[in-house]
Design a protein around this motif. Structure first.
Motif, PDB file in Angstrom:
ATOM      1  N   ALA A 224       0.849  -1.202   0.000  1.00 17.60           N
ATOM      2  CA  ALA A 224       0.000   0.000   0.000  1.00 17.60           C
ATOM      3  C   ALA A 224       0.881   1.247   0.000  1.00 17.60           C
ATOM      4  O   ALA A 224       0.619   2.207  -0.736  1.00 17.60           O
ATOM      5  CB  ALA A 224      -0.945  -0.007   1.199  1.00 17.60           C
ATOM      6  N   LEU A 225       1.951   1.218   0.802  1.00 23.47           N
ATOM      7  CA  LEU A 225       2.889   2.341   0.830  1.00 23.47           C
ATOM      8  C   LEU A 225       3.471   2.579  -0.560  1.00 23.47           C
ATOM      9  O   LEU A 225       3.545   3.719  -1.028  1.00 23.47           O
ATOM     10  CB  LEU A 225       4.013   2.084   1.843  1.00 23.47           C
ATOM     11  N   GLN A 226       3.884   1.504  -1.227  1.00 16.52           N
ATOM     12  CA  GLN A 226       4.437   1.641  -2.579  1.00 16.52           C
ATOM     13  C   GLN A 226       3.415   2.271  -3.523  1.00 16.52           C
ATOM     14  O   GLN A 226       3.756   3.119  -4.348  1.00 16.52           O
ATOM     15  CB  GLN A 226       4.891   0.284  -3.110  1.00 16.52           C
ATOM     16  N   GLY A 227       2.168   1.845  -3.401  1.00 18.12           N
ATOM     17  CA  GLY A 227       1.107   2.393  -4.247  1.00 18.12           C
ATOM     18  C   GLY A 227       0.845   3.866  -3.976  1.00 18.12           C
ATOM     19  O   GLY A 227       0.681   4.660  -4.907  1.00 18.12           O
ATOM     20  N   ILE A 228       0.812   4.242  -2.697  1.00 20.45           N
ATOM     21  CA  ILE A 228       0.573   5.644  -2.328  1.00 20.45           C
ATOM     22  C   ILE A 228       1.740   6.508  -2.812  1.00 20.45           C
ATOM     23  O   ILE A 228       1.541   7.585  -3.379  1.00 20.45           O
ATOM     24  CB  ILE A 228       0.368   5.779  -0.801  1.00 20.45           C
ATOM     25  N   TYR A 229       2.952   6.011  -2.625  1.00 19.37           N
ATOM     26  CA  TYR A 229       4.159   6.706  -3.081  1.00 19.37           C
ATOM     27  C   TYR A 229       4.086   6.920  -4.602  1.00 19.37           C
ATOM     28  O   TYR A 229       4.327   8.014  -5.109  1.00 19.37           O
ATOM     29  CB  TYR A 229       5.391   5.880  -2.694  1.00 19.37           C
ATOM     30  N   GLN A 230       3.727   5.863  -5.310  1.00 19.17           N
ATOM     31  CA  GLN A 230       3.611   5.931  -6.770  1.00 19.17           C
ATOM     32  C   GLN A 230       2.572   6.979  -7.171  1.00 19.17           C
ATOM     33  O   GLN A 230       2.785   7.766  -8.097  1.00 19.17           O
ATOM     34  CB  GLN A 230       3.203   4.545  -7.279  1.00 19.17           C
ATOM     35  N   TRP A 231       1.447   7.010  -6.448  1.00 22.89           N
ATOM     36  CA  TRP A 231       0.385   7.974  -6.735  1.00 22.89           C
ATOM     37  C   TRP A 231       0.888   9.396  -6.506  1.00 22.89           C
ATOM     38  O   TRP A 231       0.631  10.292  -7.313  1.00 22.89           O
ATOM     39  CB  TRP A 231      -0.834   7.679  -5.864  1.00 22.89           C
TER      40      TRP A 231
END
Length: 149
Positions: free
Chosen positions: A14-21
């Protein structure tokens, strides 16, 4: 793999996804699809990952309003990793009431140690301690008075 480990991995993804966003501004479905193809994703709690990612990204403004009073700098001056961790933890404070606040803080600190700047975990810890006292006041008060979580 234990449920605890699967949830920890879900938080990492989830952190990776939020960072990517934060960096790309891609849509949630595109990010979800991309992250779910990363090696090791099969060991994460997929439902938990989706609830964390969607819940965080669908409420970024409201979540930021919760922690902005505690950061003492502009939101745009924060590292994207620390910002993503605070967004994720704030979302969990507000919606994951079955997860003790100390667990959320500890998980956030571990993410900051793994992915953030050298002293990023201290910053994250300081902000989340203050935020927990606001968002989880009865739980924090009980823990401080009783010395237990």
């Amino acid at each position: 793999m234990s449920g605890k480990a699967a949830r920890r991995r879900a938080r990492e993804f989830a952190l990776q996804g939020i960072y990517q966003w934060l960096l790309s501004g891609n849509s949630v479905p595109v990010i979800e699809d991309h992250v779910s193809q990363v090696s090791g994703f099969d060991k994460a709690d997929r439902e938990f990952f989706i609830s964390l990612l969607r819940g965080t990204l669908n409420n970024v403004e409201a979540l930021q309003e919760e922690f902005i009073p505690f950061i003492h700098r502009g939101i745009d001056e924060m590292s994207p990793v620390e910002r993503a961790i605070l967004l994720l933890a704030t979302h969990e404070f507000k919606t994951g009431l079955d997860t003790p606040y100390r667990v959320i803080i500890n998980e956030a600190i571990e993410l900051a140690k793994s992915y953030g700047a050298t002293d990023g975990h201290r910053f994250v810890n300081g902000v989340l301690d203050k935020l927990a006292a606001k968002l989880r006041a009865p739980e924090v008060t009980a823990a401080r008075e009783g010395g237990k979580s």
